[in-house]
Write an enzyme that holds these catalytic residues in place. Structure first.
Site, PDB file in Angstrom:
ATOM      1  N   ASP A 149      17.520   6.614  -9.576  1.00 53.40           N
ATOM      2  CA  ASP A 149      16.138   6.282  -9.940  1.00 53.40           C
ATOM      3  C   ASP A 149      16.198   5.139 -10.947  1.00 53.40           C
ATOM      4  O   ASP A 149      17.216   4.931 -11.614  1.00 53.40           O
ATOM      5  CB  ASP A 149      15.400   7.482 -10.538  1.00 53.40           C
ATOM      6  N   VAL A 183      16.568  -0.500  -7.102  1.00 56.42           N
ATOM      7  CA  VAL A 183      17.000  -0.881  -5.752  1.00 56.42           C
ATOM      8  C   VAL A 183      16.546  -2.294  -5.401  1.00 56.42           C
ATOM      9  O   VAL A 183      17.074  -2.904  -4.466  1.00 56.42           O
ATOM     10  CB  VAL A 183      16.480   0.108  -4.681  1.00 56.42           C
ATOM     11  N   ASN A 194      14.239   6.031  -0.210  1.00 56.33           N
ATOM     12  CA  ASN A 194      12.956   6.647  -0.545  1.00 56.33           C
ATOM     13  C   ASN A 194      12.166   5.857  -1.590  1.00 56.33           C
ATOM     14  O   ASN A 194      10.938   5.894  -1.582  1.00 56.33           O
ATOM     15  CB  ASN A 194      13.221   8.068  -1.057  1.00 56.33           C
ATOM     16  N   TYR A 226       1.622  -2.920   0.726  1.00 55.21           N
ATOM     17  CA  TYR A 226       2.154  -1.602   1.075  1.00 55.21           C
ATOM     18  C   TYR A 226       2.289  -1.465   2.598  1.00 55.21           C
ATOM     19  O   TYR A 226       3.358  -1.122   3.108  1.00 55.21           O
ATOM     20  CB  TYR A 226       1.251  -0.498   0.509  1.00 55.21           C
ATOM     21  N   LYS A 238       5.772  -1.173   4.773  1.00 56.21           N
ATOM     22  CA  LYS A 238       6.060   0.078   5.491  1.00 56.21           C
ATOM     23  C   LYS A 238       6.187  -0.158   6.995  1.00 56.21           C
ATOM     24  O   LYS A 238       6.971   0.494   7.672  1.00 56.21           O
ATOM     25  CB  LYS A 238       4.987   1.128   5.172  1.00 56.21           C
TER      26      LYS A 238
HETATM   27  N1  LIG Z   1       2.995  10.265  -1.810  1.00 59.10           N
HETATM   28  C1  LIG Z   1       2.511   9.912  -0.632  1.00 59.10           C
HETATM   29  O1  LIG Z   1       1.399  10.262  -0.272  1.00 59.10           O
HETATM   30  C2  LIG Z   1       3.350   9.089   0.302  1.00 59.10           C
HETATM   31  C3  LIG Z   1       2.898   8.943   1.604  1.00 59.10           C
HETATM   32  C4  LIG Z   1       3.653   8.186   2.506  1.00 59.10           C
HETATM   33  C5  LIG Z   1       4.831   7.604   2.084  1.00 59.10           C
HETATM   34  N2  LIG Z   1       5.238   7.767   0.799  1.00 59.10           N
HETATM   35  C6  LIG Z   1       6.503   7.115   0.422  1.00 59.10           C
HETATM   36  O2  LIG Z   1       7.402   8.080  -0.071  1.00 59.10           O
HETATM   37  C7  LIG Z   1       8.256   7.495  -1.053  1.00 59.10           C
HETATM   38  C8  LIG Z   1       8.213   8.322  -2.334  1.00 59.10           C
HETATM   39  O3  LIG Z   1       6.879   8.417  -2.765  1.00 59.10           O
HETATM   40  P1  LIG Z   1       6.399   9.489  -3.853  1.00 59.10           P
HETATM   41  O4  LIG Z   1       5.007   9.799  -3.523  1.00 59.10           O
HETATM   42  O5  LIG Z   1       7.389  10.595  -3.935  1.00 59.10           O
HETATM   43  O6  LIG Z   1       6.420   8.563  -5.153  1.00 59.10           O
HETATM   44  P2  LIG Z   1       6.718   8.916  -6.690  1.00 59.10           P
HETATM   45  O7  LIG Z   1       6.027   7.843  -7.457  1.00 59.10           O
HETATM   46  O8  LIG Z   1       6.430  10.333  -6.982  1.00 59.10           O
HETATM   47  O9  LIG Z   1       8.306   8.693  -6.787  1.00 59.10           O
HETATM   48  C9  LIG Z   1       8.908   7.432  -6.595  1.00 59.10           C
HETATM   49  C10 LIG Z   1      10.169   7.365  -7.437  1.00 59.10           C
HETATM   50  O10 LIG Z   1      10.776   6.092  -7.193  1.00 59.10           O
HETATM   51  C11 LIG Z   1      11.229   5.587  -8.431  1.00 59.10           C
HETATM   52  N3  LIG Z   1      11.332   4.128  -8.364  1.00 59.10           N
HETATM   53  C12 LIG Z   1      10.318   3.235  -8.462  1.00 59.10           C
HETATM   54  N4  LIG Z   1      10.816   1.994  -8.406  1.00 59.10           N
HETATM   55  C13 LIG Z   1      12.157   2.103  -8.237  1.00 59.10           C
HETATM   56  C14 LIG Z   1      13.208   1.163  -8.101  1.00 59.10           C
HETATM   57  N5  LIG Z   1      12.971  -0.150  -8.165  1.00 59.10           N
HETATM   58  N6  LIG Z   1      14.473   1.622  -7.934  1.00 59.10           N
HETATM   59  C15 LIG Z   1      14.715   2.954  -7.916  1.00 59.10           C
HETATM   60  N7  LIG Z   1      13.754   3.884  -8.043  1.00 59.10           N
HETATM   61  C16 LIG Z   1      12.488   3.461  -8.202  1.00 59.10           C
HETATM   62  C17 LIG Z   1      10.209   6.053  -9.457  1.00 59.10           C
HETATM   63  O11 LIG Z   1      10.713   6.019 -10.773  1.00 59.10           O
HETATM   64  C18 LIG Z   1       9.902   7.464  -8.947  1.00 59.10           C
HETATM   65  O12 LIG Z   1      10.753   8.414  -9.538  1.00 59.10           O
HETATM   66  C19 LIG Z   1       7.770   6.061  -1.216  1.00 59.10           C
HETATM   67  O13 LIG Z   1       8.545   5.201  -0.414  1.00 59.10           O
HETATM   68  C20 LIG Z   1       6.340   6.114  -0.710  1.00 59.10           C
HETATM   69  O14 LIG Z   1       5.878   4.884  -0.233  1.00 59.10           O
HETATM   70  C21 LIG Z   1       4.536   8.503  -0.111  1.00 59.10           C
END
Ligand SMILES: NC(=O)c1ccc[n+]([C@@H]2O[C@H](COP(=O)([O-])OP(=O)(O)OC[C@H]3O[C@@H](n4cnc5c(N)ncnc54)[C@H](O)[C@@H]3O)[C@@H](O)[C@H]2O)c1
Length: 254
Positions: free
Chosen positions: A37, A64, A90, A155, A159
């Site tokens: 992270d 990342v 992720n 976004y 995606k």
């Molecule tokens: N939550 C939703 O509704 C949803 C829906 C579809 C897709 N997604 C996708 O799922 C994935 C996770 O989403 P989430 O809802 O769990 O988000 P979240 O914000 O709860 O968690 C994301 C994590 O990524 C970390 N992060 C951010 N930038 C970073 C970087 N540059 N390098 C490493 N880590 C980094 C953050 O610190 C955080 O811990 C994402 O790719 C998001 O687009 C989420």
């Protein structure tokens, strides 16, 4: 014997939400987890949760989006003898707002994390996986890998690109023994969606109405789909985009 015993899994953005649940699910299935992270506290918190149930997890702080940091991260894995045979791309952030107000900085930030990050990590991982002819990569896409929404240009674009990256890499790396798939979640109850709702940028009630199952997904349900795609029982699946969205993308109606 657990299905992922002997495996090592790198989960990016594993300090929260879907990434954290995925790290936990893979650890429960027997994998040692490399918890990445950008936030050290978040990564360590995930490791502590996994440690409490007897799983193996180590935190690694890196963005990342930074190719040098990703290269350095994999060199640490090389030095520690912890080469991941599972990679879950992720880490991701949202990008909401009218396109005419979208700044270069905001666009580049979303592209940097959501798209470039997956490429940088996949390239480093596959260089090592191809040497052992064993590897599986799961990219976290979105319903916006498949369908569009207004005021989410960066976004949706990243995606959609992740879904195509999944297919391109699956074709290119199949002969190297590497599978590449994508899980495309619908709206999930997570820090990301709660922040957007609190800022008035998401209408939770409308989302529930629009979803045929009339509820948001759980992070653990996304993690279960990722787990399946990492296990040997999905050995013949590659280049697939698996929707886990309560029927959202199937729904062409209200
Ligand atoms: N939550 C939703 O509704 C949803 C829906 C579809 C897709 N997604 C996708 O799922 C994935 C996770 O989403 P989430 O809802 O769990 O988000 P979240 O914000 O709860 O968690 C994301 C994590 O990524 C970390 N992060 C951010 N930038 C970073 C970087 N540059 N390098 C490493 N880590 C980094 C953050 O610190 C955080 O811990 C994402 O790719 C998001 O687009 C989420």
């Amino acid at each position: 014997m657990k299905p992922l015993s002997g495996s090592t899994a790198l989960v990016t953005g594993a300090g929260s939400g879907i990434g954290r649940e995925t790290a936990i699910a893979l650890a429960n299935a027997g994998a040692a987890i490399l918890v990445n992270d950008v936030s050290g506290d978040a990564a360590r918190a995930t490791c502590a949760i996994i440690g409490k149930t007897g799983g193996q997890a180590t935190p690694y702080v890196a963005s990342v989006a930074d190719p040098d940091a990703v290269r350095a991260l994999f060199e640490i894995f090389d030095d520690e003898g912890k080469i991941p045979d599972i990679l879950v791309n992720n880490a991701g952030i949202s990008g909401n707002g009218p396109t005419l107000d979208l700044t270069e900085e905001s666009w580049l930030r979303v592209v940097g994390i959501n798209l470039n990050g997956a490429f940088f990590c996949s390239r480093e991982a596959a260089r090592r996986m191809s040497a052992t002819r064993k590897g599986t990569i799961v990219n976290i896409g979105s319903i916006y890998s498949i369908v569009a929404a207004p005021q989410r240009l960066s976004y949706c674009t990243t995606k959609a690109a992740i879904a195509m990256m999944t297919k391109c890499l699956a074709l290119e790396w199949a002969d190297a023994g590497i599978r590449v798939n994508c899980v495309a979640p619908g709206y999930v109850d997570s820090a990301l969606t709660r922040e957007l709702a609190a800022a008035g940028r998401l209408d939770m009630a409308a989302l529930e109405r629009r979803t045929p199952q009339h509820r948001l997904g759980k992070a653990s349900e996304i993690a279960d789909a990722v787990l399946y795609l990492c296990e040997p029982r999905s050995a013949h699946i590659t280049g697939h985009v698996l929707s886990v969205d309560g029927g959202w993308t199937a729904n062409g109606y209200l």
